[in-house]
Design an enzyme around this catalytic site. Structure first.
Site, short mmCIF file in Angstrom:
data_model
loop_
_atom_site.label_atom_id
_atom_site.label_comp_id
_atom_site.label_asym_id
_atom_site.label_seq_id
_atom_site.Cartn_x
_atom_site.Cartn_y
_atom_site.Cartn_z
N GLY A 1 1.12 -1.24 0.28
CA GLY A 1 -0.12 -0.08 -0.02
C GLY A 1 0.94 1.35 0.08
N CYS A 2 0.37 2.16 -0.06
CA CYS A 2 1.28 3.33 -0.35
C CYS A 2 2.11 3.98 1.26
CB CYS A 2 1.07 4.54 -1.13
SG CYS A 2 0.00 6.11 -0.41
N GLN A 3 0.84 3.78 1.71
CA GLN A 3 1.24 3.94 3.48
C GLN A 3 1.90 2.83 4.24
OE1 GLN A 3 -1.79 5.88 5.87
NE2 GLN A 3 -2.65 7.03 3.20
N GLY B 1 -4.76 3.92 0.80
CA GLY B 1 -4.14 3.25 0.80
C GLY B 1 -3.59 2.19 1.64
#
Lengths: 136, 410
Positions: free
Chosen positions: A49-51, A118
């Site tokens: 995920g982007c986070q 995200g």
């Protein structure tokens, strides 16, 4: 601790009336997921995920699918525990029949499963369903 | 907007931002994600509405009143930008979709000029927009990408930067202000060092423009790229500024309408600056909105703006340093706008989430700077970023909310 099943989770979460208690419950669930062996955390098992990142390991055991998950973020881990309660130890057909969106709606957590989030949760669900589809 | 003492009147400023007056999860919104995008004042929203309700038409080509008026407002915005950044002329102001497109125009043009063995120098604190672009320009051209290191505190190692420059250095790209850490780079001095070696210099100004007066002529760089939306303007509009003598024969970026002089089936010739780098119908409303944003920003006392932001930063740093279990990520002596941090034992995504439940908007993650996160040995950070409309009370609210996050995640 033994992880609760999906009916127990729906019941437990309905009991809390403020966000703090609800998320404390999810955090505690996240902490109770047994950590994944570091050797298993390979790139092919990683859902980025982007986070935060999530790893997923699966294997077939007498027709039911067994999953192990781990995330570097504890709230995501807690949410994964909710996902596991729905999917783990089920047959591919049961997995494909399960309405995860409705389940998260019942938990009043649908914001976490939206594609815009995200945290990799949606991607994990997609991967679990793809595994189930391949086994069916 | 300032009192006689040069102190910013936050209440008057906040009153101009409709979005700030709302509740999130039953609590007043505390918007501390300004490095991602700033909110828009009424003046900007009104300018966009006025364009669409009064004079929407395509620019530069209509034989009618609406087109004339649209063109007038659109080109006036270009003048506003030129004045704002102290450009040598309006021809040097190229409209882009944002910083990323601006850097791509330069990097793709440069890739046609670089040769095997040439060097491009960037820093360890780049946003991916100013890293991947140059990495790919090097891959295409056979040039070598060099990385100037930072110190552990997030400041650029200027000695190492200087020693990496050589006669082979053809291009230097660096950020004015780091988006992940808030470090302010001494861009004028670094540009001078690079220019001595004959290199062209691009400054990534995405974070630089919103904190005060940018003077591209004084910096001495060849290119300066920024986005409108981090400067109180709309998304989808940005500016690439370049020196006229560098831009006038820069390889064209996109081809099509607006950018040509003569077209036959066999070949085409290109128009003059700025049009030769602006193919197709531009983001007219965006440019007009950005012009309004700059007008609004320039109506403030910019020294008071800076003093206000420094006061916010000072308070944030003081509370962060006193906060047990909080580690500041990037603490360069010269920094503005950004407090990056982690709570020990907690993932930044978890911290951001618990803050969100308390109405506090921050960003968490790698901030589009994965190599920098690796260099700092963190999975990401939580980043609170401040703007002119934030208040000291909001900084306090951040730390109250952080206490709760810490106790819940412990």
């Amino acid at each position: 601790m033994k992880l609760p099943n999906s009916e127990e989770i729906v019941e437990d979460l309905a009991f809390f009336d403020d966000w703090e208690q609800r998320y404390q419950y999810i955090i505690d669930l996240g902490k109770s997921i047994p950590p994944m062996d570091e050797n298993l955390k390979t790139d092919d098992r990683l859902v980025r995920g982007c986070q935060s990142s999530v790893w997923l390991v699966s294997h077939d055991q007498n027709g039911t699918l067994q999953f192990q998950v781990d995330s570097d973020a504890v709230i995501v881990n807690g949410l994964l525990a909710l996902v596991m309660a729905a999917y783990n130890d089920r047959t591919p057909a049961q997995i494909l029949d399960f309405d995860i969106d409705d389940y998260f709606k019942q938990l009043d957590l649908e914001r976490h499963i939206t594609p815009t989030r995200g945290n990799g949760l949606r991607a994990i669900v997609a991967r679990i369903r793809a595994i189930a589809k391949a086994k069916k | 907007m300032t009192s006689p003492s040069g102190i910013l009147n936050s209440e008057q400023i906040r009153a101009q931002f409709p979005i700030l007056h709302q509740q999130i999860e039953g609590k007043p919104l505390v918007y501390l994600d300004n490095a991602a995008t700033t909110q828009k004042p009424e003046a900007v929203i009104q300018a966009i509405t006025d364009f669409y309700t009064q004079c929407n038409a395509n620019v530069h080509r209509g034989a009618h009143h609406l087109s004339d008026e649209a063109t007038r407002r659109f080109e006036k915005a270009r003048d506003t930008v030129a004045d704002f950044i102290h450009a040598g002329s309006r021809k040097e102001v190229i409209w882009t979709s944002g910083t990323t497109e601006g850097i791509n125009i330069v990097a793709s043009g440069m890739a046609q000029r670089l040769q095997s063995g040439d060097e491009v120098l960037v820093t360890e604190m780049e946003h991916h927009a100013n890293l991947v672009t140059w990495q790919q320009a090097c891959v295409r051209s056979g040039a070598i990408l060099k990385i100037a290191p930072i110190h552990d505190n997030g400041a650029l190692n200027t000695e190492a930067f200087a020693s990496l420059l050589s006669q082979n250095t053809k291009f230097v790209a660096l950020p004015h202000i780091s988006n992940a850490l808030g470090t302010i780079n001494p861009v004028k001095e670094l540009t001078a060092l690079a220019r001595e070696k004959g290199a062209l210099v691009l400054i990534d100004g995405a974070q630089g423009v919103a904190h005060g007066n940018v003077n591209v002529t004084d910096i001495g760089c060849d290119f300066y790229a920024f986005s409108g939306h981090k400067l109180f303007g709309p998304t989808g509009i940005g500016v690439l500024w370049g020196k006229e003598k560098v831009l006038q024969d820069w390889p064209v970026w996109q081809t099509g309408g607006e950018m040509i002089a003569k077209v036959t089936y066999e070949c085409s010739t290109w128009g003059e600056l700025p049009n030769r780098l602006e193919a197709g119908t531009p983001n007219i409303a965006g440019a007009i909105g950005l012009g309004a944003a700059i007008d609004w920003f320039m109506s403030l006392d910019l020294s008071a703006v800076q003093a206000h932001e420094q006061a916010l930063m000072a308070s944030a740093l003081e509370q962060a340093e006193a906060f047990e279990g909080l580690k500041i990520i990037g603490n360069a002596p010269n920094k503005i706008g950004v407090l990056s941090f982690n709570l020990q034992g907690s993932h930044p995504a978890d911290v951001g989430f618990i803050l969100d439940r308390q109405g506090i908007a921050i960003r968490t993650g790698d901030h589009c700077a994965q190599p920098l996160m690796r260099r700092l040995d963190v999975p990401g950070t939580a980043r609170a970023s401040f703007s002119v409309y934030n208040t000291l009370e909001e900084v306090d609210a951040l730390f109250v909310a952080l206490k709760k996050a810490q106790s819940m995640l412990a």
